[in-house]
Design an enzyme around this catalytic site. Structure first.
Site, PDB file in Angstrom:
ATOM      1  N   GLY A  28       0.406   3.227  -2.069  1.00  0.00           N
ATOM      2  CA  GLY A  28       0.022   4.558  -2.022  1.00  0.00           C
ATOM      3  C   GLY A  28      -0.510   4.528  -2.792  1.00  0.00           C
ATOM      4  N   ASN A  29      -1.826   5.603  -2.215  1.00  0.00           N
ATOM      5  CA  ASN A  29      -2.905   5.965  -3.471  1.00  0.00           C
ATOM      6  C   ASN A  29      -3.914   7.350  -2.929  1.00  0.00           C
ATOM      7  OD1 ASN A  29      -4.731   5.099  -1.139  1.00  0.00           O
ATOM      8  ND2 ASN A  29      -3.645   3.143  -1.292  1.00  0.00           N
ATOM      9  N   SER A  45      -5.762   0.573  -9.046  1.00  0.00           N
ATOM     10  CA  SER A  45      -4.693  -0.015  -8.734  1.00  0.00           C
ATOM     11  C   SER A  45      -3.824  -0.834  -9.007  1.00  0.00           C
ATOM     12  CB  SER A  45      -5.933  -1.217  -7.907  1.00  0.00           C
ATOM     13  OG  SER A  45      -5.131  -2.691  -7.651  1.00  0.00           O
ATOM     14  N   GLY A  46      -2.660  -1.226  -8.322  1.00  0.00           N
ATOM     15  CA  GLY A  46      -1.252  -1.308  -8.648  1.00  0.00           C
ATOM     16  C   GLY A  46      -0.348  -0.481 -10.443  1.00  0.00           C
ATOM     17  N   SER A  74      -8.265   1.635  -6.491  1.00  0.00           N
ATOM     18  CA  SER A  74      -7.321   1.575  -5.420  1.00  0.00           C
ATOM     19  C   SER A  74      -7.749  -0.095  -4.692  1.00  0.00           C
ATOM     20  CB  SER A  74      -6.888   2.024  -4.595  1.00  0.00           C
ATOM     21  OG  SER A  74      -6.325   2.138  -3.345  1.00  0.00           O
ATOM     22  N   HIS A  97       3.126   5.981   2.113  1.00  0.00           N
ATOM     23  CA  HIS A  97       3.504   4.907   3.317  1.00  0.00           C
ATOM     24  C   HIS A  97       5.394   5.834   3.899  1.00  0.00           C
ATOM     25  CE1 HIS A  97       1.495   0.974   1.387  1.00  0.00           C
ATOM     26  NE2 HIS A  97       1.162   1.941   1.788  1.00  0.00           N
ATOM     27  N   TYR A 116       5.117  22.734  15.277  1.00  0.00           N
ATOM     28  CA  TYR A 116       4.189  23.518  14.920  1.00  0.00           C
ATOM     29  C   TYR A 116       3.319  23.214  13.687  1.00  0.00           C
ATOM     30  CZ  TYR A 116       6.068  27.290  11.991  1.00  0.00           C
ATOM     31  OH  TYR A 116       6.381  27.461  11.032  1.00  0.00           O
TER      32      TYR A 116
END
Length: 213
Positions: A28-29, A45-46, A74, A97, A116
């Site tokens: 995710g990011n 990233s990572g 990312s 995710h 809703y």
């Protein structure tokens, strides 16, 4: 430090992604776009969310060039930038995710209005066509499928939620995951009832003033 507040929020909400069950590990990011400077703070990233510091969060321009920070942004930077370049109503993006939203995405299914609360994202949540992660193709597919919405499922991948700020984007990600779980459970028991377009139009209008005092 450029975008100090935005970088601090990326750190804070990165931890929330894990603590609220919207992702696992370093998957995710998320990002926040400052429209005044036209720079965005993007999760690195990572890097473990619980080890990330504000100075680890890179700041990029709308072309994806790092203007401050020593970390690589990312790998999903293209779909963050495509929304900031194309949607004036979106200044924060959350990519998760989460299990139930990703389950629907792996089936290539859209999420209909079974509850809703989906109205925070729109009248439904479409599923974008599959493309390899981190590509411009995926960014374009996500942008197209999220037209008129604030969330989109990514086939065989996960969920993107966008908002005017990080608080809204994260709330939408949580609301979509809740509705996705309800939908998955309801389908296991029978045929879910789906709210009609007219009712969803009423709900979406009511949500425009939600939380405003």
């Amino acid at each position: 430090m450029l975008l100090e507040q935005e970088r601090q929020m990326v750190v804070e909400y990165g931890k929330r992604l894990v603590n609220h069950g919207l992702t696992r590990g370093t998957c995710g990011n998320l990002s926040i776009f400052n429209r005044r400077s036209e720079f965005a703070a993007v999760s690195p990233s990572g890097l473990d969310y619980f080890e990330t510091r504000p100075e680890d969060v890179p700041v990029v321009d709308l072309l994806g060039r790092v203007v401050e920070g020593n970390r690589k942004p990312s790998s999903e930077l293209p779909f963050h930038l495509v929304f900031y370049n194309s949607r004036e109503d979106i200044s924060a993006v959350v990519h998760s995710h989460s299990v139930h939203a990703t389950t629907l995405a792996c089936l290539g299914l859209e999420l209909p209005a079974v509850h809703y609360l989906i109205g925070f994202a729109g009248s439904n949540v479409r599923c974008a066509k599959y493309a390899t992660f981190g590509t411009e193709e995926l960014a374009r597919n996500a942008l197209d499928a999220m037209a008129g919405r604030k969330a989109v499922l990514l086939a065989n991948h996960g969920l993107i939620a966008g908002g005017a700020d990080m608080k809204e984007a994260f709330m939408i990600a949580e609301s979509v995951e809740f509705c996705a779980e309800i939908y998955c459970r309801a389908r296991a028991m029978g045929q879910p009832l789906v709210l009609c377009d007219a009712e969803m139009a009423i709900i979406i209008e009511k949500f425009k003033n939600y939380g405003k005092q």
